[in-house]
Design an enzyme around this catalytic site. Structure first.
Site, short mmCIF file in Angstrom:
data_model
loop_
_atom_site.label_atom_id
_atom_site.label_comp_id
_atom_site.label_asym_id
_atom_site.label_seq_id
_atom_site.Cartn_x
_atom_site.Cartn_y
_atom_site.Cartn_z
N TYR A 34 -9.54 20.29 40.37
CA TYR A 34 -9.11 19.12 41.38
C TYR A 34 -10.16 19.38 42.56
CZ TYR A 34 -6.25 16.03 44.32
OH TYR A 34 -5.57 15.32 45.02
N THR A 94 4.32 12.04 47.80
CA THR A 94 4.12 11.12 46.58
C THR A 94 4.64 12.13 45.39
OG1 THR A 94 2.11 11.70 46.17
CG2 THR A 94 2.25 9.92 47.57
N SER A 141 -9.78 13.69 49.03
CA SER A 141 -8.70 14.41 49.37
C SER A 141 -9.19 15.39 50.49
CB SER A 141 -8.13 15.29 48.15
OG SER A 141 -7.10 16.29 48.47
N ASP A 169 -6.07 3.22 31.22
CA ASP A 169 -6.43 4.56 31.69
C ASP A 169 -7.96 4.34 32.35
OD1 ASP A 169 -7.65 7.07 31.89
OD2 ASP A 169 -7.08 7.83 29.79
N VAL A 170 -7.74 4.62 33.66
CA VAL A 170 -8.94 4.45 34.44
C VAL A 170 -10.23 5.44 34.12
CG1 VAL A 170 -7.76 3.47 36.16
CG2 VAL A 170 -8.25 5.77 36.51
N ASN A 228 -8.16 4.71 43.32
CA ASN A 228 -7.46 5.53 44.03
C ASN A 228 -6.59 6.42 42.82
OD1 ASN A 228 -4.90 6.29 46.26
ND2 ASN A 228 -3.94 5.27 44.19
N LYS A 281 -12.60 16.19 43.70
CA LYS A 281 -12.53 15.31 45.10
C LYS A 281 -13.68 15.90 46.05
CE LYS A 281 -8.51 13.62 44.28
NZ LYS A 281 -8.36 11.98 43.93
N ASP A 327 -2.56 0.81 36.40
CA ASP A 327 -2.16 2.14 36.40
C ASP A 327 -1.92 2.43 34.73
OD1 ASP A 327 -0.49 4.01 38.50
OD2 ASP A 327 -0.14 4.68 36.76
N1 LIG Z 1 -0.20 13.19 47.49
C1 LIG Z 1 -1.13 13.92 48.05
O1 LIG Z 1 -0.87 14.98 49.00
C2 LIG Z 1 -2.64 13.66 48.21
C3 LIG Z 1 -3.59 14.27 48.66
C4 LIG Z 1 -4.71 14.04 48.64
C5 LIG Z 1 -5.26 13.11 47.69
N2 LIG Z 1 -4.48 12.43 46.95
C6 LIG Z 1 -4.88 11.49 46.03
O2 LIG Z 1 -4.23 10.12 46.31
C7 LIG Z 1 -4.38 9.44 44.83
C8 LIG Z 1 -3.00 8.92 44.72
O3 LIG Z 1 -2.01 9.75 44.39
P1 LIG Z 1 -0.66 10.13 44.93
O4 LIG Z 1 -0.45 11.01 46.04
O5 LIG Z 1 -0.20 8.55 45.22
O6 LIG Z 1 0.13 10.35 43.51
P2 LIG Z 1 0.85 9.58 42.48
O7 LIG Z 1 1.26 10.68 41.62
O8 LIG Z 1 2.21 9.25 43.21
O9 LIG Z 1 0.02 8.52 42.07
C9 LIG Z 1 -0.86 8.50 41.23
C10 LIG Z 1 -0.96 7.49 40.42
O10 LIG Z 1 -2.20 7.57 39.39
C11 LIG Z 1 -1.71 7.15 38.31
N3 LIG Z 1 -2.89 7.60 37.30
C12 LIG Z 1 -2.96 9.04 36.85
N4 LIG Z 1 -3.72 9.20 35.90
C13 LIG Z 1 -4.28 7.78 35.55
C14 LIG Z 1 -5.15 7.27 34.70
N5 LIG Z 1 -5.81 8.14 33.77
N6 LIG Z 1 -5.31 5.91 34.50
C15 LIG Z 1 -4.64 4.92 35.63
N7 LIG Z 1 -4.01 5.53 36.29
C16 LIG Z 1 -3.64 6.66 36.46
C17 LIG Z 1 -0.40 7.70 38.08
O11 LIG Z 1 0.19 7.09 37.03
C18 LIG Z 1 0.21 7.21 39.13
O12 LIG Z 1 1.03 6.10 39.38
C19 LIG Z 1 -4.81 10.37 43.98
O13 LIG Z 1 -6.22 10.13 43.57
C20 LIG Z 1 -4.76 11.92 44.50
O14 LIG Z 1 -5.63 12.99 44.03
C21 LIG Z 1 -2.96 12.52 47.11
#
Ligand SMILES: NC(=O)c1ccc[n+]([C@@H]2O[C@H](COP(=O)([O-])OP(=O)(O)OC[C@H]3O[C@@H](n4cnc5c(N)ncnc54)[C@H](O)[C@@H]3O)[C@@H](O)[C@H]2O)c1
Length: 262
Positions: A156, A191, A143, A64-65, A91, A160, A45
């Site tokens: 976004y 989240t 997503s 940073d991914v 993810n 996705k 992360d």
């Molecule tokens: N929560 C939702 O409703 C939802 C719905 C559909 C998809 N998603 C997707 O699920 C995935 C996880 O998100 P989440 O909901 O757990 O949110 P979250 O914000 O809790 O977690 C996302 C994590 O990604 C990390 N991150 C962000 N940019 C980064 C980078 N450049 N390098 C490394 N790490 C990075 C953040 O620090 C965080 O820990 C994401 O791809 C998000 O788009 C979430």
């Protein structure tokens, strides 16, 4: 039952898994699920402090991914420490789409695409040689916002939507080498990325009214879908996006749901 028995595998079968976006939400839940079921996890992360209290004793890496370096480092770590890599859970994701006509909108879109699209491309590219050896698999987090549009969420949505098609393309490229590539498409999940909704009870209630199962998802429910796609139970599944959205995408949305007063 021990956590290892829970996984249906013996200790000699411990898989090695990289999870990005591991500090929070769905990624955190995935790290803790794989670890609780007896597997070795490398948690990646950008948020160093968020990685500090993960359960299950994963190896943690900060970076940073959207850059090649951390993705390569995660794979090197898997091979140096455990001699193999079985699964990558790509993810990490970010939101923050600005209005199209606002200053810096294109640069903001580049940032979102960098994390959400370039990140998984780097992640898979780094992992493929190791996955080929284990006939392993990759899981992207797309997503429901990649299946339809949302108002005010164009960058976004684009990132996705691209992932949904990317898993098809990569699945074709790597199927003959035994590597499976799939995605999950979460619906609204509790989240950090959706904290704005959760802080607004009226908005949350309105959204939940539109979800057939009547509630948002917990991150652990998304992690279970990732677990399934990574598991031998999914050995014939590649190129697919598993929608985990409480029935949202099943609904055309014109008629009210049962029990809503008509
Ligand atoms: N929560 C939702 O409703 C939802 C719905 C559909 C998809 N998603 C997707 O699920 C995935 C996880 O998100 P989440 O909901 O757990 O949110 P979250 O914000 O809790 O977690 C996302 C994590 O990604 C990390 N991150 C962000 N940019 C980064 C980078 N450049 N390098 C490394 N790490 C990075 C953040 O620090 C965080 O820990 C994401 O791809 C998000 O788009 C979430």
């Amino acid at each position: 039952m021990t956590s290892t028995e829970d996984s249906g595998t013996g200790t000699e079968d411990r898989r090695v898994v990289i999870v990005t976006g591991a500090a929070s939400g769905i990624g955190r839940a995935a790290v803790e699920l794989f670890a609780a079921r007896g597997h070795h996890v490398i948690a990646v992360d950008i948020d160093e402090s968020g990685l500090s209290d993960l359960r299950g004793d994963p190896i943690v890496l900060t970076g940073d991914v959207s850059a090649e370096e951390i993705n390569a480092r995660a794979v090197r770590t898997a091979l140096d420490r455990f001699g193999r890599l079985d699964t990558v859970v790509l993810n990490a994701g970010t939101g923050g789409t600005p209005p199209l006509e606002s200053p810096g909108a294109v640069e903001a879109a580049d940032r979102i695409l960098g994390v959400n699209l370039r990140g998984p491309i780097h992640g898979l590219r780094a992992a493929i040689p190791a996955l080929r050896h284990t006939r392993g698999s990759a899981i992207f987090t797309a997503s429901v916002a990649g299946l339809r549009g949302d108002p005010g969420n164009w960058a976004y949505n684009a990132s996705k939507g691209a992932l949904v098609n990317l898993v098809r393309a990569f699945a074709l490229d790597y199927a003959a080498q035994g590597v499976r590539v799939n995605a999950i498409a979460p619906g609204l999940t509790r989240t950090a990325i959706t904290s704005g909704v959760h802080r607004n009870p009226a908005l949350l209630a309105e959204i939940e009214r539109r979800i057939p199962l009547g509630r948002v998802a917990e991150p652990e429910e998304q992690a279970e879908a990732i677990w399934f796609l990574a598991s031998p139970a999914a050995s014939y599944i590649t190129g697919t996006t598993l929608v985990v959205d409480g029935g949202l995408d099943a609904n055309l949305g014109i008629l009210p749901l049962p029990g809503q007063g008509f």
